[in-house]
Design a protein around this motif. Structure first.
Motif, PDB file in Angstrom:
ATOM      1  N   LEU A  14       0.796  -0.974   0.106  1.00 23.08           N
ATOM      2  CA  LEU A  14      -0.039  -0.038   0.063  1.00 23.08           C
ATOM      3  C   LEU A  14       0.927   1.414  -0.043  1.00 23.08           C
ATOM      4  O   LEU A  14       1.695   1.352   0.763  1.00 23.08           O
ATOM      5  CB  LEU A  14      -0.986  -0.059   1.546  1.00 23.08           C
ATOM      6  CG  LEU A  14      -1.802  -1.234   1.555  1.00 23.08           C
ATOM      7  CD1 LEU A  14      -2.697  -0.915   2.756  1.00 23.08           C
ATOM      8  CD2 LEU A  14      -3.059  -1.155   0.336  1.00 23.08           C
ATOM      9  N   GLN A  15       0.761   2.094  -0.810  1.00 23.55           N
ATOM     10  CA  GLN A  15       1.260   3.519  -0.853  1.00 23.55           C
ATOM     11  C   GLN A  15       0.581   4.593   0.036  1.00 23.55           C
ATOM     12  O   GLN A  15      -0.802   4.836  -0.344  1.00 23.55           O
ATOM     13  CB  GLN A  15       1.348   3.963  -2.180  1.00 23.55           C
ATOM     14  CG  GLN A  15       2.126   5.277  -2.265  1.00 23.55           C
ATOM     15  CD  GLN A  15       2.600   5.803  -3.652  1.00 23.55           C
ATOM     16  OE1 GLN A  15       1.992   5.439  -4.668  1.00 23.55           O
ATOM     17  NE2 GLN A  15       3.663   6.643  -3.758  1.00 23.55           N
ATOM     18  N   ILE A  16       0.994   5.293   0.897  1.00 20.80           N
ATOM     19  CA  ILE A  16       0.495   5.823   1.875  1.00 20.80           C
ATOM     20  C   ILE A  16       0.170   7.517   0.931  1.00 20.80           C
ATOM     21  O   ILE A  16       1.077   7.787   0.415  1.00 20.80           O
ATOM     22  CB  ILE A  16       1.213   6.207   3.078  1.00 20.80           C
ATOM     23  CG1 ILE A  16       1.727   5.134   3.848  1.00 20.80           C
ATOM     24  CG2 ILE A  16       0.470   7.442   4.020  1.00 20.80           C
ATOM     25  CD1 ILE A  16       0.537   4.251   4.281  1.00 20.80           C
ATOM     26  N   ASP A  17      -0.961   7.811   0.948  1.00 20.30           N
ATOM     27  CA  ASP A  17      -1.242   9.044   0.535  1.00 20.30           C
ATOM     28  C   ASP A  17      -1.339  10.379   1.551  1.00 20.30           C
ATOM     29  O   ASP A  17      -0.531  11.158   1.592  1.00 20.30           O
ATOM     30  CB  ASP A  17      -2.642   9.240  -0.129  1.00 20.30           C
ATOM     31  CG  ASP A  17      -2.939  10.485  -0.879  1.00 20.30           C
ATOM     32  OD1 ASP A  17      -2.160  11.069  -1.855  1.00 20.30           O
ATOM     33  OD2 ASP A  17      -4.079  11.176  -0.386  1.00 20.30           O
ATOM     34  N   HIS A  18      -2.134   9.964   2.589  1.00 18.37           N
ATOM     35  CA  HIS A  18      -2.063  11.057   3.844  1.00 18.37           C
ATOM     36  C   HIS A  18      -2.614  10.229   5.029  1.00 18.37           C
ATOM     37  O   HIS A  18      -3.443   9.344   4.742  1.00 18.37           O
ATOM     38  CB  HIS A  18      -2.812  12.276   3.254  1.00 18.37           C
ATOM     39  CG  HIS A  18      -4.357  12.005   3.168  1.00 18.37           C
ATOM     40  ND1 HIS A  18      -4.870  11.793   2.072  1.00 18.37           N
ATOM     41  CD2 HIS A  18      -5.341  12.125   4.090  1.00 18.37           C
ATOM     42  CE1 HIS A  18      -6.216  11.606   2.181  1.00 18.37           C
ATOM     43  NE2 HIS A  18      -6.611  11.936   3.345  1.00 18.37           N
ATOM     44  N   VAL A  19      -2.271  10.848   6.067  1.00 22.93           N
ATOM     45  CA  VAL A  19      -2.731  10.184   7.565  1.00 22.93           C
ATOM     46  C   VAL A  19      -3.900  11.153   7.818  1.00 22.93           C
ATOM     47  O   VAL A  19      -3.977  12.283   7.842  1.00 22.93           O
ATOM     48  CB  VAL A  19      -1.649  10.373   8.291  1.00 22.93           C
ATOM     49  CG1 VAL A  19      -2.139   9.928   9.682  1.00 22.93           C
ATOM     50  CG2 VAL A  19      -0.366   9.526   7.934  1.00 22.93           C
ATOM     51  N   ARG A  20      -5.279  10.283   8.176  1.00 19.34           N
ATOM     52  CA  ARG A  20      -6.112  11.058   8.582  1.00 19.34           C
ATOM     53  C   ARG A  20      -6.464  11.106   9.967  1.00 19.34           C
ATOM     54  O   ARG A  20      -7.098  12.153  10.594  1.00 19.34           O
ATOM     55  CB  ARG A  20      -7.465  10.209   7.965  1.00 19.34           C
ATOM     56  CG  ARG A  20      -7.845  10.340   6.387  1.00 19.34           C
ATOM     57  CD  ARG A  20      -8.405  11.634   6.178  1.00 19.34           C
ATOM     58  NE  ARG A  20      -9.781  11.922   6.232  1.00 19.34           N
ATOM     59  CZ  ARG A  20     -10.675  11.522   5.640  1.00 19.34           C
ATOM     60  NH1 ARG A  20     -10.572  10.652   4.419  1.00 19.34           N
ATOM     61  NH2 ARG A  20     -12.161  11.965   5.876  1.00 19.34           N
ATOM     62  N   ARG A  21      -6.110  10.193  10.716  1.00 18.64           N
ATOM     63  CA  ARG A  21      -6.227   9.987  12.224  1.00 18.64           C
ATOM     64  C   ARG A  21      -5.373   9.192  12.825  1.00 18.64           C
ATOM     65  O   ARG A  21      -4.775   8.408  12.252  1.00 18.64           O
ATOM     66  CB  ARG A  21      -7.645   9.391  12.446  1.00 18.64           C
ATOM     67  CG  ARG A  21      -8.161   9.426  13.916  1.00 18.64           C
ATOM     68  CD  ARG A  21      -9.453   9.153  14.126  1.00 18.64           C
ATOM     69  NE  ARG A  21      -9.897   7.617  13.588  1.00 18.64           N
ATOM     70  CZ  ARG A  21      -9.809   6.414  14.290  1.00 18.64           C
ATOM     71  NH1 ARG A  21      -9.663   6.454  15.343  1.00 18.64           N
ATOM     72  NH2 ARG A  21      -9.928   5.342  13.631  1.00 18.64           N
ATOM     73  N   ILE A  22      -4.786   9.632  13.974  1.00 19.39           N
ATOM     74  CA  ILE A  22      -3.690   9.085  14.770  1.00 19.39           C
ATOM     75  C   ILE A  22      -4.262   8.874  16.206  1.00 19.39           C
ATOM     76  O   ILE A  22      -4.678   9.725  16.714  1.00 19.39           O
ATOM     77  CB  ILE A  22      -2.430   9.957  14.860  1.00 19.39           C
ATOM     78  CG1 ILE A  22      -1.841   9.868  13.289  1.00 19.39           C
ATOM     79  CG2 ILE A  22      -1.459   9.178  15.621  1.00 19.39           C
ATOM     80  CD1 ILE A  22      -0.785  10.978  13.354  1.00 19.39           C
ATOM     81  N   GLU A  23      -4.174   7.591  16.643  1.00 13.85           N
ATOM     82  CA  GLU A  23      -4.104   7.309  18.202  1.00 13.85           C
ATOM     83  C   GLU A  23      -3.080   6.605  18.484  1.00 13.85           C
ATOM     84  O   GLU A  23      -2.108   6.348  18.073  1.00 13.85           O
ATOM     85  CB  GLU A  23      -5.689   6.380  18.258  1.00 13.85           C
ATOM     86  CG  GLU A  23      -6.890   7.130  17.662  1.00 13.85           C
ATOM     87  CD  GLU A  23      -7.937   6.381  18.088  1.00 13.85           C
ATOM     88  OE1 GLU A  23      -8.161   5.285  18.444  1.00 13.85           O
ATOM     89  OE2 GLU A  23      -9.274   7.047  17.593  1.00 13.85           O
TER      90      GLU A  23
END
Length: 121
Positions: A14-23
């Motif tokens: 999987l290629q990361i586009d953007h991070v939406r949420r971090i916990e």
């Protein structure tokens, strides 16, 4: 499937586009499948071009706002990853935009517990 000497076989990328949420130990990211299909419960253990190992399990896939069991190549989706290597996207962090995470699918196709019949993206 690709096998690198001394490494696990890779059949999911999987290629990361953007991070939406971090916990604390979970991250939700927008991704593009570049090798797959990638199925629920896939384990990601490597970031292409990085020496630091990760251990992320794929616990959710949202394709066009709908939960699915797997993501086909070239499709984009939001995915939920749990485990180690889910630090915020800052300099020196593990998971960032543009990186490719590599791993392997489970040998058995898992399904969501809340799932209607299996859907693919």
């Amino acid at each position: 499937m690709t096998t690198t000497p001394g490494r696990l076989s890779i059949d999911a990328e999987l290629q990361i586009d953007h991070v939406r949420r971090i916990e604390e130990n979970e991250v939700t990211v927008a991704v593009r499948c570049i090798r797959g299909p990638v199925r629920l419960s896939a384990r990601f253990r490597h970031i292409r071009g990085m020496p630091t190992p990760i251990d992320l399990g794929l616990t959710g896939i949202l394709f066009c706002g709908h939960p699915v069991d797997e993501l086909d190549p070239v499709c984009t989706a939001l995915v939920i990853l749990r485990g180690t290597g889910t630090l915020p996207p800052t300099p020196g962090s593990t998971v960032r935009s543009g990186q490719i995470i590599q791993g392997s699918n489970p040998s058995v196709r898992p399904t969501r517990t809340d799932a209607p019949p299996t859907r693919r993206a």
